[in-house]
Write a protein that holds these residues in place. Structure first.
Motif, short mmCIF file in Angstrom:
data_model
loop_
_atom_site.label_atom_id
_atom_site.label_comp_id
_atom_site.label_asym_id
_atom_site.label_seq_id
_atom_site.Cartn_x
_atom_site.Cartn_y
_atom_site.Cartn_z
N GLY A 60 0.82 -1.21 0.00
CA GLY A 60 0.00 0.00 0.00
C GLY A 60 0.86 1.26 0.00
N PHE A 61 0.30 2.35 -0.52
CA PHE A 61 0.98 3.64 -0.59
C PHE A 61 0.28 4.63 0.34
N ILE A 62 1.04 5.57 0.85
CA ILE A 62 0.44 6.63 1.68
C ILE A 62 1.08 7.97 1.31
N TYR A 63 0.29 9.04 1.44
CA TYR A 63 0.90 10.36 1.29
C TYR A 63 0.12 11.41 2.06
N ASN A 64 0.84 12.47 2.41
CA ASN A 64 0.26 13.60 3.11
C ASN A 64 -0.13 14.63 2.06
N PRO A 65 -1.42 14.92 1.91
CA PRO A 65 -1.84 15.85 0.86
C PRO A 65 -1.36 17.29 1.07
N ARG A 66 -0.94 17.62 2.30
CA ARG A 66 -0.41 18.96 2.55
C ARG A 66 1.06 18.97 2.14
N THR A 67 1.39 19.84 1.19
CA THR A 67 2.75 19.85 0.65
C THR A 67 3.71 20.53 1.62
N HIS A 68 4.99 20.20 1.50
CA HIS A 68 6.05 20.75 2.35
C HIS A 68 7.09 21.42 1.47
N GLY A 69 6.78 22.63 1.02
CA GLY A 69 7.72 23.33 0.15
C GLY A 69 7.75 22.70 -1.22
N LYS A 70 8.84 21.98 -1.51
CA LYS A 70 9.00 21.37 -2.82
C LYS A 70 8.92 19.85 -2.77
N LYS A 71 8.44 19.32 -1.67
CA LYS A 71 8.39 17.87 -1.50
C LYS A 71 7.02 17.44 -0.99
N ILE A 72 6.67 16.18 -1.30
CA ILE A 72 5.44 15.57 -0.81
C ILE A 72 5.83 14.48 0.18
N GLY A 73 5.24 14.52 1.38
CA GLY A 73 5.43 13.42 2.31
C GLY A 73 4.77 12.17 1.76
N PHE A 74 5.55 11.11 1.59
CA PHE A 74 5.07 9.95 0.85
C PHE A 74 5.74 8.70 1.39
N GLY A 75 5.06 7.54 1.28
CA GLY A 75 5.65 6.29 1.71
C GLY A 75 5.02 5.10 1.01
#
Length: 381
Positions: A60-75
Motif C-alpha cells: 500500500g501507498f500513503i501520502y500527506n496531501p499537505r505539501t512541504h515546500g518542494k516535496k510531498i510526504g510519501f511512503g
C-alpha cells in the motif's frame, strides 16, 4: 506495444479500510517523510481515537496531501507488516485488475523521483496551506514499459536497498557495542564533574583573522554547519574563535526539539561562531580525550540532562555552570581511546550509509529512464 501511457487514476484506488475494531494500536501507527520513507509517527497519540485510522497492508501507498515546500510526504509499505495512518492522510493501492500492467514497486520508483515531487507541488492548490488532492494524483500520467522490463529495473533497485539495509544493520551493531561499553563504565566507575577537566575559551576574532567562510552555526545533530544567518554588514570582530578539538554550544535549549546544540571541532580547521555561544576546551588530553567527551555529549541521555537542568522563563538556558556540573565516568586513557575508535567508526559508517541512501534516491529517475529507453528500443527492434 512496448510503451503505454496511462492516467494514474486508472491504475490505483483508495484504501478505505479503517481500524474500527481497534485491531491495531499506537505501536502500529506510522507516518511518512519527504524522503519517501515510512517512520513511526511523531504525533502524540495518547488518548487519540484510533478507530478512524486507515489500515495499510503490504504494497500500500500513503501520502500527506499537505505539501512541504518542494516535496510531498510519501511512503510505500514494502514490508510484510500492516500498519495504520491518520485519517487526514491518503492511502491507496494498485487495483487488483491492473497488477498485470504495473508493479507496485515500479510505481514507487516513479513517485520517488524529484520530477514527480515538482509536478505534484505544481498541481497543488491553496492559500495558507497547499494541498495535493487525490483527484490531482489520479489525473497525472505515467508511461509504462512491459511488466518484464519493470521487473528488471525493480530488481536492480531492490538489490541496492538490500545492500544498504545490510550495511545499516552492521552500523547499528557498532552503536550497540559503543552504548554497552559506556553503560558498563557508568555502572562501574565513579563520576567526576567536568569542571575539573574543562575551561572556557574566550578568544575573539579581534584582528579579523577569520572571515565569512569560517563562520559556523551548530545543529541539534551535534555538528558545526555553515551559518544560516544573514551576514551582510555584520562585524566579525566579536565572534568567538573555536580551534580544533574545542567545543561550542548554544545555551538556549527551549524550542529546540528537546535537544541541545553542541559540537566538537574534530576538523583541522579553526571556526568562528556567534559571541553568544559558549566555547570550551579539555585541559589535559592525556587524562580526558575530547573525542570521548564528544561521544558522551552526543548521546540522548545528555540531551535529556541538559533540558532538565535548563532554567528560565521565556527562554530556558543551559549555562556554563550547568556544563561544569555534568558528571561523567573517566576510565583510563586507553579505554577512552578504544571507545572513541568505535564511536568514530560508527560515525564514518553512518556518513557512508547516508550517502548510500542518497545514491538510491538519485538512482530512481535513472532506473525509470532506463526502463523507458529499453522499452522503446525493443519496440524499434
Amino acid at each position: 506495444m512496448a510503451l503505454t501511457k496511462y492516467k494514474i487514476g486508472t491504475l490505483i484506488e483508495l484504501i478505505l479500510d479503517i481500524n474500527n475494531e481497534l485491531k491495531y494500536g499506537i505501536d502500529d501507527a506510522r507516518g511518512m517523510t519527504i524522503t519517501k520513507e515510512i517512520i513511526p509517527t511523531k504525533a502524540n497519540l495518547d488518548g487519540t481515537d484510533l478507530s478512524k485510522f486507515i489500515i495499510v497492508e503490504p504494497k500500500g501507498f500513503i501520502y500527506n496531501p499537505r505539501t512541504h515546500g518542494k516535496k510531498i510526504g510519501f511512503g510505500y509499505n514494502n514490508s510484510n507488516t500492516t500498519f495504520i495512518i491518520s485519517w487526514n492522510n491518503i492511502a491507496f493501492k494498485v487495483k487488483e485488475k491492473m497488477k498485470a500492467t504495473i508493479l507496485p514497486d515500479y510505481l514507487f520508483l516513479h513517485f520517488k523521483r524529484d520530477e514527480w515531487d515538482r509536478e505534484a507541488c505544481y498541481q497543488s492548490w491553496g492559500t495558507s496551506t497547499e494541498v495535493f488532492t487525490w483527484d490531482a494524483l489520479c489525473d497525472m500520467e505515467i508511461l509504462l514499459p512491459p511488466l518484464s522490463i519493470q521487473q528488471k529495473y525493480v530488481d536492480v533497485y531492490n538489490a541496492m536497498i538490500a545492500n544498504q539495509q545490510s550495511y545499516e544493520r552492521g552500523l547499528e551493531d557498532l552503536k550497540l557495542t559503543c552504548d554497552a561499553y559506556v553503560e558498563s563504565l557508568r555502572r562501574e566507575l565513579p563520576h567526576q564533574k567536568l569542571e575539573n577537566y574543562i575551561s572556557l575559551c574566550e578568544e575573539r576574532n579581534d584582528n579579523l583573522e577569520y572571515g565569512i567562510d569560517d563562520v559556523r552555526g551548530i545543529s541539534i545533530e551535534k555538528k558545526f554547519i555553515d551559518t544560516k544567518a544573514n551576514m551582510t554588514d555584520v562585524s566579525l570582530k566579536p565572534y568567538a574563535v573555536v580551534f580544533p578539538d574545542e567545543f561550542a554550544y548554544v545555551t538556549v535549549t527551549s524550542r529546540n526539539g528537546e535537544k541541545i546544540s553542541i559540537a566538537h571541532n574534530n576538523s583541522g580547521n579553526t571556526y568562528i561562531c556567534s559571541s553568544s555561544y559558549v566555547v570550551f576546551r579539555v585541559n589535559d588530553k592525556e587524562t580526558l580525550l575530547p573525542g570521548y567527551v564528544a561521544m558522551l555529549i552526543g548521546r540522548d541521555e545528555f540531551n535529556r540532562y541538559a533540558r532538565f537542568n535548563s532554567w528560565g522563563s521565556a527562554r530556558e538556558t543551559f549555562d556554563w555552570d550547568g556544563m561544569c556540573s555534568v558528571k561523567i565516568p573517566i576510565p583510563d586513557i586507553e579505554i577512552q581511546q578504544d571507545i572513541v575508535n568505535i564511536y568514530n567508526a560508527y560515525n564514518e559508517r553512518k556518513t557512508i550509509n547516508e550517502k548510500l541512501k542518497s545514491q538510491i534516491m538519485d538512482i530512481c529517475p535513472i532506473l525509470i529512464k532506463g526502463s523507458i529507453e529499453e522499452a522503446r528500443s525493443t519496440k524499434e527492434a
